[in-house]
Structure formats: C-alpha cells, structure tokens
Design a protein around this motif. Structure first.
Motif, PDB file in Angstrom:
ATOM      1  N   SER A 156      -8.049  11.144 -16.369  1.00 48.81           N
ATOM      2  CA  SER A 156      -8.780  12.272 -17.043  1.00 48.81           C
ATOM      3  C   SER A 156      -9.401  11.473 -18.220  1.00 48.81           C
ATOM      4  O   SER A 156      -8.719  11.009 -19.100  1.00 48.81           O
ATOM      5  CB  SER A 156      -7.745  13.230 -17.473  1.00 48.81           C
ATOM      6  N   ASN A 157     -10.718  11.349 -18.398  1.00 44.65           N
ATOM      7  CA  ASN A 157     -11.377  10.722 -19.540  1.00 44.65           C
ATOM      8  C   ASN A 157     -10.964   9.288 -19.861  1.00 44.65           C
ATOM      9  O   ASN A 157     -10.455   9.065 -20.908  1.00 44.65           O
ATOM     10  CB  ASN A 157     -11.229  11.684 -20.852  1.00 44.65           C
ATOM     11  N   PRO A 158     -10.906   8.412 -18.782  1.00 44.97           N
ATOM     12  CA  PRO A 158     -10.526   6.936 -19.163  1.00 44.97           C
ATOM     13  C   PRO A 158     -11.308   6.368 -20.044  1.00 44.97           C
ATOM     14  O   PRO A 158     -12.865   6.379 -19.982  1.00 44.97           O
ATOM     15  CB  PRO A 158     -10.341   6.330 -17.952  1.00 44.97           C
ATOM     16  N   ASP A 159     -10.982   5.547 -21.404  1.00 48.18           N
ATOM     17  CA  ASP A 159     -11.758   4.586 -21.851  1.00 48.18           C
ATOM     18  C   ASP A 159     -12.083   3.489 -21.087  1.00 48.18           C
ATOM     19  O   ASP A 159     -11.215   3.056 -20.081  1.00 48.18           O
ATOM     20  CB  ASP A 159     -10.984   4.505 -23.074  1.00 48.18           C
ATOM     21  N   PRO A 160     -12.936   2.410 -21.539  1.00 45.50           N
ATOM     22  CA  PRO A 160     -13.175   1.353 -21.012  1.00 45.50           C
ATOM     23  C   PRO A 160     -11.754   0.333 -20.909  1.00 45.50           C
ATOM     24  O   PRO A 160     -11.615  -0.124 -19.551  1.00 45.50           O
ATOM     25  CB  PRO A 160     -13.957   0.515 -21.803  1.00 45.50           C
ATOM     26  N   ASP A 161     -10.704   0.405 -21.394  1.00 44.04           N
ATOM     27  CA  ASP A 161      -9.654  -0.400 -21.225  1.00 44.04           C
ATOM     28  C   ASP A 161      -8.912   0.278 -20.207  1.00 44.04           C
ATOM     29  O   ASP A 161      -8.171  -0.617 -19.515  1.00 44.04           O
ATOM     30  CB  ASP A 161      -8.690  -0.553 -22.305  1.00 44.04           C
ATOM     31  N   MET A 162      -8.624   1.593 -20.181  1.00 45.94           N
ATOM     32  CA  MET A 162      -7.860   2.288 -19.186  1.00 45.94           C
ATOM     33  C   MET A 162      -8.430   2.226 -17.947  1.00 45.94           C
ATOM     34  O   MET A 162      -7.980   2.028 -16.817  1.00 45.94           O
ATOM     35  CB  MET A 162      -7.697   3.641 -19.550  1.00 45.94           C
ATOM     36  N   PHE A 163      -9.762   2.070 -17.898  1.00 41.69           N
ATOM     37  CA  PHE A 163     -10.664   1.981 -16.552  1.00 41.69           C
ATOM     38  C   PHE A 163     -10.448   0.571 -16.140  1.00 41.69           C
ATOM     39  O   PHE A 163      -9.924   0.399 -14.706  1.00 41.69           O
ATOM     40  CB  PHE A 163     -12.107   1.972 -16.919  1.00 41.69           C
ATOM     41  N   HIS A 164     -10.352  -0.479 -17.041  1.00 40.35           N
ATOM     42  CA  HIS A 164      -9.882  -1.890 -16.381  1.00 40.35           C
ATOM     43  C   HIS A 164      -8.709  -1.834 -15.694  1.00 40.35           C
ATOM     44  O   HIS A 164      -8.355  -2.537 -14.760  1.00 40.35           O
ATOM     45  CB  HIS A 164      -9.911  -3.000 -17.670  1.00 40.35           C
ATOM     46  N   LEU A 165      -7.678  -1.397 -16.489  1.00 41.82           N
ATOM     47  CA  LEU A 165      -6.356  -1.251 -15.895  1.00 41.82           C
ATOM     48  C   LEU A 165      -6.166  -0.638 -14.851  1.00 41.82           C
ATOM     49  O   LEU A 165      -5.246  -0.905 -13.856  1.00 41.82           O
ATOM     50  CB  LEU A 165      -5.272  -0.824 -17.403  1.00 41.82           C
ATOM     51  N   ALA A 166      -6.638   0.473 -14.682  1.00 45.75           N
ATOM     52  CA  ALA A 166      -6.732   1.145 -13.360  1.00 45.75           C
ATOM     53  C   ALA A 166      -7.298   0.418 -12.267  1.00 45.75           C
ATOM     54  O   ALA A 166      -6.509   0.389 -11.052  1.00 45.75           O
ATOM     55  CB  ALA A 166      -7.265   2.589 -13.331  1.00 45.75           C
ATOM     56  N   LEU A 167      -8.392  -0.288 -12.325  1.00 43.79           N
ATOM     57  CA  LEU A 167      -8.770  -1.142 -11.318  1.00 43.79           C
ATOM     58  C   LEU A 167      -8.007  -2.317 -11.053  1.00 43.79           C
ATOM     59  O   LEU A 167      -7.761  -2.894 -10.053  1.00 43.79           O
ATOM     60  CB  LEU A 167     -10.225  -1.628 -11.658  1.00 43.79           C
ATOM     61  N   GLU A 168      -7.382  -3.016 -12.162  1.00 45.22           N
ATOM     62  CA  GLU A 168      -6.468  -4.122 -12.160  1.00 45.22           C
ATOM     63  C   GLU A 168      -5.317  -3.769 -11.253  1.00 45.22           C
ATOM     64  O   GLU A 168      -4.884  -4.258 -10.325  1.00 45.22           O
ATOM     65  CB  GLU A 168      -6.004  -4.624 -13.487  1.00 45.22           C
ATOM     66  N   SER A 169      -4.637  -2.436 -11.635  1.00 44.91           N
ATOM     67  CA  SER A 169      -3.417  -2.158 -10.816  1.00 44.91           C
ATOM     68  C   SER A 169      -3.811  -1.652  -9.427  1.00 44.91           C
ATOM     69  O   SER A 169      -2.961  -2.162  -8.388  1.00 44.91           O
ATOM     70  CB  SER A 169      -2.968  -0.895 -11.568  1.00 44.91           C
ATOM     71  N   ALA A 170      -4.815  -1.131  -9.170  1.00 43.28           N
ATOM     72  CA  ALA A 170      -5.317  -0.849  -7.772  1.00 43.28           C
ATOM     73  C   ALA A 170      -5.536  -2.219  -7.080  1.00 43.28           C
ATOM     74  O   ALA A 170      -5.167  -2.290  -5.583  1.00 43.28           O
ATOM     75  CB  ALA A 170      -6.548   0.141  -7.833  1.00 43.28           C
ATOM     76  N   ALA A 171      -6.259  -3.093  -7.554  1.00 46.29           N
ATOM     77  CA  ALA A 171      -6.481  -4.340  -7.108  1.00 46.29           C
ATOM     78  C   ALA A 171      -5.270  -5.066  -6.415  1.00 46.29           C
ATOM     79  O   ALA A 171      -5.016  -5.548  -5.230  1.00 46.29           O
ATOM     80  CB  ALA A 171      -7.136  -5.480  -7.871  1.00 46.29           C
ATOM     81  N   GLU A 172      -4.032  -5.193  -7.220  1.00 45.33           N
ATOM     82  CA  GLU A 172      -2.712  -5.557  -6.981  1.00 45.33           C
ATOM     83  C   GLU A 172      -2.347  -4.941  -5.810  1.00 45.33           C
ATOM     84  O   GLU A 172      -1.680  -5.626  -4.727  1.00 45.33           O
ATOM     85  CB  GLU A 172      -1.837  -5.557  -8.036  1.00 45.33           C
ATOM     86  N   GLU A 173      -2.262  -3.557  -5.896  1.00 47.80           N
ATOM     87  CA  GLU A 173      -1.658  -2.710  -4.634  1.00 47.80           C
ATOM     88  C   GLU A 173      -2.364  -3.092  -3.291  1.00 47.80           C
ATOM     89  O   GLU A 173      -1.869  -3.175  -2.379  1.00 47.80           O
ATOM     90  CB  GLU A 173      -1.772  -1.280  -5.002  1.00 47.80           C
ATOM     91  N   GLN A 174      -3.802  -3.306  -3.225  1.00 47.59           N
ATOM     92  CA  GLN A 174      -4.414  -3.354  -2.024  1.00 47.59           C
ATOM     93  C   GLN A 174      -4.099  -4.871  -1.808  1.00 47.59           C
ATOM     94  O   GLN A 174      -4.092  -4.915  -0.465  1.00 47.59           O
ATOM     95  CB  GLN A 174      -5.820  -3.221  -2.549  1.00 47.59           C
ATOM     96  N   LEU A 175      -4.193  -5.741  -2.435  1.00 46.50           N
ATOM     97  CA  LEU A 175      -4.039  -7.223  -2.011  1.00 46.50           C
ATOM     98  C   LEU A 175      -2.701  -7.288  -1.330  1.00 46.50           C
ATOM     99  O   LEU A 175      -2.267  -8.226  -0.411  1.00 46.50           O
ATOM    100  CB  LEU A 175      -4.074  -8.237  -3.314  1.00 46.50           C
ATOM    101  N   ALA A 176      -1.575  -6.716  -1.948  1.00 52.48           N
ATOM    102  CA  ALA A 176      -0.321  -6.647  -1.518  1.00 52.48           C
ATOM    103  C   ALA A 176      -0.248  -6.020   0.046  1.00 52.48           C
ATOM    104  O   ALA A 176       0.546  -6.513   0.873  1.00 52.48           O
ATOM    105  CB  ALA A 176       0.776  -6.109  -2.514  1.00 52.48           C
ATOM    106  N   ARG A 177      -0.897  -5.050   0.150  1.00 51.95           N
ATOM    107  CA  ARG A 177      -1.137  -4.114   1.405  1.00 51.95           C
ATOM    108  C   ARG A 177      -1.851  -5.333   2.304  1.00 51.95           C
ATOM    109  O   ARG A 177      -1.472  -5.120   3.527  1.00 51.95           O
ATOM    110  CB  ARG A 177      -1.854  -3.053   1.176  1.00 51.95           C
ATOM    111  N   MET A 178      -2.871  -6.066   1.980  1.00 51.21           N
ATOM    112  CA  MET A 178      -3.468  -6.676   2.962  1.00 51.21           C
ATOM    113  C   MET A 178      -2.572  -8.290   3.432  1.00 51.21           C
ATOM    114  O   MET A 178      -2.765  -8.630   4.597  1.00 51.21           O
ATOM    115  CB  MET A 178      -4.715  -7.646   2.117  1.00 51.21           C
ATOM    116  N   ARG A 179      -1.483  -8.257   2.687  1.00 50.39           N
ATOM    117  CA  ARG A 179      -0.641  -9.451   2.998  1.00 50.39           C
ATOM    118  C   ARG A 179       0.573  -8.915   3.640  1.00 50.39           C
ATOM    119  O   ARG A 179       1.662  -9.721   3.905  1.00 50.39           O
ATOM    120  CB  ARG A 179      -0.008 -10.133   1.719  1.00 50.39           C
TER     121      ARG A 179
END
Length: 236
Positions: free
Chosen positions: A83-106
């Motif tokens: 809800s209403n993420p600032d740019p820093d929260m936007f970055h952290l959300a993408l970073e966390s999702a990337a780690e999760e997806q990359l782990a799923r790919m392995r």
C-alpha cells in the motif's frame, strides 16, 4: 544384451545406479516442463509490461497479476501488493521477489549435482568389485588356458557398471548445464526489467510530489498512477 541382462551382469552397483537414473530422468523432465513454460512466454510478458509502463502505468499491476504464475509476472506484481510504497520499498519488494523466483528456478539442481558426483563413483565401485570377484577365482596354472576365458569375460562384464555410471553422469550434467544457462539468462532479464521499472517509478513519484507541492493535484493524465502518495513537504 537387453536391459535386464545389463542389470544382471553389471553387478551390485547397478541397482543404486538404476535408482539414480530414475531420479535424474524425473528431475530433468520436470525442469524441462517448467522451463518450457518460462522461456516461451517471457518475451511476450516482458514486452506487455514494459509497453504498459511507458504508456499507462496503471496497467502494469493488472498485466503482472494476469501472469502471476510466471516468474516475471510474480516478480513485477510483488510491489503492487504493498500500500503506497515509496521508491525504496518498491526496490526492496522487487529484490525480495527476485530472490524468491531465482530460488524457485533452481529447484532440482542439488539433486542433479549429487547424481553427477555419485554415478561415476558407483560405476567405478561396481567395476572394482567385479574385478575382485573375477580375479579371486583365477589360478596361476590356468593362465593361457581355456579355464581363464571365464575370467576375461567376467572382467569385461564388470566394466558395464562404469559405462552405465558415466552415461548417467553425462546426461545429468548436460541438462544441468542447460538449466544453469536458462537460470543465468533469467537473472539478466529480471535485473533489466527491475531496473527500468524502478527508474520509471521513481520518476513518476518525484513528479507527483513536485506537482502537489505546487498545488496541482494529479489526475488521470500521463503522470498519475494508482495508490501512490507523494511525501509530505515541510510546508504541510
């Protein structure tokens, strides 16, 4: 020799090798099915999301939600859950999702690594065991006679386990490297998409904040976007 004869003549190590081959084949088939879904759709999803980000930011979250089962869609949709993420929260959300997806790919990589390491060793063990059994029955007086032909045949059969172990390892290693190449390519795609989306989001956030500080309330023009509030200024 048929399959049953190979198992019988290969010795005791053929049974664990058979188990490893079944695990390898099942893992490879599951990963091939997974990567076929990822690779064949990623270009279409990437283009749709980036076009929406450039033309109408409001559609980015909707398009990503439509492809929530695809790694790219799940990755992009992660900050839109906030809800209403600032740019820093936007970055952290993408970073966390990337780690999760990359782990799923392995998934399955560790199993393939174990199979690649164990298969040649099991094959070699079977060969050594077969040589021990063959040479234990040979006598010096039998060398060069017809009685030693059975020993020669036993030594040849004992090499079957090594050949099978190497075959299982080679097949597993080939697909393992293929999956690693897919994984590395996904890293580049996620990094490229995430960087571009972050830049666009930060730009729109700053423009929205500057417009409100000047007393202009963003509407449905090209600079407005859903669920984003600019930071409070000192005057407010």
């Amino acid at each position: 020799m048929n399959f049953l004869e190979i198992i019988e003549k290969g010795g005791i190590s053929m049974y664990p090798l058979l188990l490893l081959s079944i695990l390898s084949i099942s893992t490879i088939l599951e990963r091939l099915l997974f990567w076929s879904r990822v690779v064949f759709k990623e270009k279409k999803i990437f283009n749709r999301i980036m076009e929406a980000a450039e033309r109408n930011w409001d559609l980015v979250g909707k398009i990503a939600q439509e492809h929530i089962n695809h790694p790219l869609g799940n990755f992009v949709y992660s900050p839109f859950r906030l809800s209403n993420p600032d740019p820093d929260m936007f970055h952290l959300a993408l970073e966390s999702a990337a780690e999760e997806q990359l782990a799923r790919m392995r998934k399955g990589d560790k199993l393939l690594e174990a199979i690649i390491a164990l298969s040649p060793l099991l094959g070699l063990f079977g060969t050594v065991w077969g040589l021990i059994q063959a040479l234990s029955s040979i006598k010096i007086s039998d060398l060069g006679t017809a009685d030693s032909s059975g020993v020669t045949l036993g030594i040849g059969e004992s090499l079957i386990s090594t050949a099978v172990g190497l075959l299982v390892a080679i097949i597993s290693l080939s697909f393992y490297r293929l999956f690693q190449a897919f994984w590395s390519n996904q890293i580049r795609i996620l990094r490229r998409m995430g960087s571009r989306l972050e830049v666009m989001y930060r730009d729109r956030w700053m423009r929205s904040g500057s417009e409100e500080s000047e007393g202009i309330i963003p509407g449905d023009d090209e600079y407005s976007f859903i669920n984003i509030k600019p930071p409070m200024t000192n005057d407010q």
